[in-house]
Design an enzyme around this catalytic site. Structure first.
Site, PDB file in Angstrom:
ATOM      1  N   ASP A 105       6.010 -12.615 -21.343  1.00 29.96           N
ATOM      2  CA  ASP A 105       6.786 -13.845 -21.493  1.00 29.96           C
ATOM      3  C   ASP A 105       5.847 -15.033 -21.366  1.00 29.96           C
ATOM      4  O   ASP A 105       4.957 -15.042 -20.512  1.00 29.96           O
ATOM      5  CB  ASP A 105       7.871 -13.935 -20.415  1.00 29.96           C
TER       6      ASP A 105
ATOM      7  N   GLU B  72      12.684 -19.790 -14.685  1.00 28.12           N
ATOM      8  CA  GLU B  72      11.782 -19.026 -15.554  1.00 28.12           C
ATOM      9  C   GLU B  72      10.314 -19.357 -15.299  1.00 28.12           C
ATOM     10  O   GLU B  72       9.474 -18.468 -15.260  1.00 28.12           O
ATOM     11  CB  GLU B  72      12.107 -19.268 -17.034  1.00 28.12           C
TER      12      GLU B  72
ATOM     13  N   ASN C  99       5.632  -8.009 -18.407  1.00 32.84           N
ATOM     14  CA  ASN C  99       6.817  -7.181 -18.145  1.00 32.84           C
ATOM     15  C   ASN C  99       6.466  -5.700 -18.116  1.00 32.84           C
ATOM     16  O   ASN C  99       5.460  -5.284 -18.700  1.00 32.84           O
ATOM     17  CB  ASN C  99       7.879  -7.454 -19.215  1.00 32.84           C
TER      18      ASN C  99
ATOM     19  N   ASN D 259       9.623 -14.227 -24.975  1.00 36.28           N
ATOM     20  CA  ASN D 259       9.098 -12.862 -24.972  1.00 36.28           C
ATOM     21  C   ASN D 259       8.353 -12.501 -26.257  1.00 36.28           C
ATOM     22  O   ASN D 259       8.813 -12.774 -27.364  1.00 36.28           O
ATOM     23  CB  ASN D 259      10.253 -11.887 -24.736  1.00 36.28           C
TER      24      ASN D 259
ATOM     25  N   ASP E 166       7.789  -3.334 -19.694  1.00 34.70           N
ATOM     26  CA  ASP E 166       7.880  -2.673 -21.002  1.00 34.70           C
ATOM     27  C   ASP E 166       6.657  -2.948 -21.884  1.00 34.70           C
ATOM     28  O   ASP E 166       6.612  -2.545 -23.042  1.00 34.70           O
ATOM     29  CB  ASP E 166       9.161  -3.087 -21.733  1.00 34.70           C
TER      30      ASP E 166
ATOM     31  N   SER F  55       5.627  -5.951 -22.854  1.00 34.82           N
ATOM     32  CA  SER F  55       5.718  -7.276 -23.470  1.00 34.82           C
ATOM     33  C   SER F  55       5.321  -8.336 -22.445  1.00 34.82           C
ATOM     34  O   SER F  55       5.176  -8.051 -21.255  1.00 34.82           O
ATOM     35  CB  SER F  55       7.140  -7.536 -23.977  1.00 34.82           C
TER      36      SER F  55
END
Length: 142
Positions: free
Chosen positions: A67, A50, A61, A74, A63, A65
């Site tokens: 992280d 990660e 991301n 998220n 979409d 959002s």
């Protein structure tokens, strides 16, 4: 918004990149070995894929959002970054996930495990699940 940007800069100044064994020891000290059936090696594997053990890691991301932190938590579901919709289930500002104070990230990760399980992390599904994870603790003396 200025306050959020300032907090982000402060957080990044206090970030840390752990070695694999350092991070394994931290996780063990925080009681993550066996937490809800998740092994220490699984946590170390997940963190490596990660964030490369970097508390300041940020990923945007598709979409909309973002992280954050060593676990790449998220903003849509778990923390508030001040932009867009969020459930903020961990009741934290996302910038809190970017410091060397990993207690916030670990507490939020525990909530994610209780709510969604470790499969909530794509990195775990893609790189850790069903694999030999012994190399993630090898040489750490744990």
């Amino acid at each position: 918004m200025r306050c959020l940007v300032f907090l982000l800069f402060v957080a990044l100044a206090n970030a840390r990149v752990y070695t694999r064994c350092e991070w394994a020891r931290v996780l063990k000290n925080y009681g993550m070995d066996g937490y809800h059936g998740i092994s220490l090696a699984e946590w170390v594997c997940l963190s490596q894929w990660e964030s490369s053990y970097n508390t300041a890691a940020i990923n945007h991301n598709t979409d909309g959002s973002t992280d954050y932190g060593i676990f790449q938590i998220n903003s849509r579901w778990w923390c508030n970054n001040g932009r867009g919709r969020t459930s903020n289930a961990c009741h934290i500002n996302c910038s809190e996930l970017l410091t060397d104070n990993v207690q916030v990230a670990i507490d939020c990760a525990k909530l994610i495990i209780m709510d969604s399980g470790i499969s909530a992390w794509v990195a775990w599904r893609d790189h850790c699940k069903g694999h030999d994870l012994s190399p993630y603790l090898a040489g750490c003396g744990l």
